[in-house]
Write a protein that holds these residues in place. Structure first.
Motif, short mmCIF file in Angstrom:
data_model
loop_
_atom_site.label_atom_id
_atom_site.label_comp_id
_atom_site.label_asym_id
_atom_site.label_seq_id
_atom_site.Cartn_x
_atom_site.Cartn_y
_atom_site.Cartn_z
N SER A 108 -79.61 32.74 -16.80
CA SER A 108 -80.16 32.31 -18.04
C SER A 108 -78.72 31.70 -18.89
O SER A 108 -78.70 31.21 -19.70
N ASN A 109 -77.43 32.12 -18.09
CA ASN A 109 -76.16 31.65 -18.53
C ASN A 109 -75.84 29.96 -18.22
O ASN A 109 -74.65 29.44 -18.60
N ALA A 110 -76.70 29.77 -17.18
CA ALA A 110 -76.42 28.30 -16.94
C ALA A 110 -76.99 27.23 -17.57
O ALA A 110 -78.12 27.20 -18.00
N ASP A 111 -76.11 26.27 -17.75
CA ASP A 111 -76.60 24.92 -18.69
C ASP A 111 -77.03 23.96 -17.57
O ASP A 111 -77.92 23.17 -17.91
N TYR A 112 -76.64 23.69 -16.39
CA TYR A 112 -76.42 22.80 -15.51
C TYR A 112 -76.67 23.22 -14.17
O TYR A 112 -75.99 24.29 -13.63
N TRP A 113 -77.48 22.64 -13.30
CA TRP A 113 -77.65 23.25 -11.92
C TRP A 113 -77.54 21.98 -10.94
O TRP A 113 -77.95 20.68 -11.21
N GLY A 114 -76.94 22.39 -9.80
CA GLY A 114 -76.87 21.41 -8.60
C GLY A 114 -78.34 21.22 -7.96
O GLY A 114 -79.28 22.01 -8.36
N GLN A 115 -78.59 20.48 -6.89
CA GLN A 115 -79.92 20.38 -6.33
C GLN A 115 -79.96 21.31 -4.99
O GLN A 115 -81.07 21.88 -4.53
N GLY A 116 -78.83 22.07 -4.67
CA GLY A 116 -78.96 23.11 -3.71
C GLY A 116 -78.45 22.48 -2.39
O GLY A 116 -78.64 21.43 -2.08
N THR A 117 -77.85 23.57 -1.48
CA THR A 117 -77.59 23.24 -0.19
C THR A 117 -78.01 24.33 0.67
O THR A 117 -77.93 25.45 0.34
N GLN A 118 -78.80 24.13 1.75
CA GLN A 118 -79.02 25.14 2.70
C GLN A 118 -78.16 25.81 3.53
O GLN A 118 -77.26 25.10 4.07
N VAL A 119 -78.17 27.39 3.44
CA VAL A 119 -77.49 27.88 4.46
C VAL A 119 -78.26 28.81 5.29
O VAL A 119 -79.14 29.46 4.76
N THR A 120 -78.05 28.58 6.44
CA THR A 120 -78.96 29.35 7.51
C THR A 120 -77.95 30.09 8.47
O THR A 120 -77.20 29.42 9.30
N VAL A 121 -78.11 31.36 8.48
CA VAL A 121 -77.49 32.20 9.48
C VAL A 121 -78.37 32.78 10.52
O VAL A 121 -79.19 33.45 10.28
N SER A 122 -77.85 32.49 11.76
CA SER A 122 -79.02 32.96 12.84
C SER A 122 -78.26 34.27 13.36
O SER A 122 -77.15 34.32 13.38
N SER A 123 -78.92 35.16 13.97
CA SER A 123 -78.51 36.36 14.44
C SER A 123 -78.34 36.46 15.94
O SER A 123 -78.73 35.32 16.55
#
Length: 123
Positions: A108-123
């Motif tokens: 709720s404190n954010a006025d602007y957002w990026g589109q996101g970037t995927q991070v995948t960590v395999s075990s």
């Protein structure tokens, strides 16, 4: 308006490191506090790390303390998230956010957002 573009995500193995970047354009980004959030499939978006306008203050969610570091370069209008010792539970889409509060540590404190970037960590 502030436009945010994230980069640096990818597929890594447990224990590896990644550095995410968020480039801001539009209104002077140094006027905004910046934060990183993440959202895993089927879960709500959650706070990860935040930096004050100057970058002199920061805060982290408990699960990433000691492993992740947020920083910002206001001359380059860029905020970074250095992620070390990655774990499978860090897998998510990571979002950059900008806001006018001291910290952007809640959705709720954010006025602007990026589109996101995927991070995948395999075990």
């Amino acid at each position: 308006q502030v436009q945010l573009i994230e980069s640096g995500g990818g597929l890594v193995q447990t224990g590896d490191s990644l550095r995410l970047s968020c480039a801001a354009s539009g209104r002077t980004s140094s006027n905004y506090a910046m934060g990183w959030f993440r959202q895993a499939p089927g879960k709500e978006r959650e706070f990860v790390a935040a930096a004050s306008r100057s970058g002199g203050s920061s805060k982290y969610t408990d699960s990433v303390k000691g492993r992740f570091t947020i920083s910002r370069d206001n001359a380059k209008s860029t905020v970074y998230l250095q992620m070390n010792s990655l774990k499978p539970e860090d897998t998510a889409v990571y979002y950059c956010a900008a806001g006018r509060y001291f910290y952007v540590d809640k959705v709720s404190n954010a006025d602007y957002w990026g589109q996101g970037t995927q991070v995948t960590v395999s075990s």
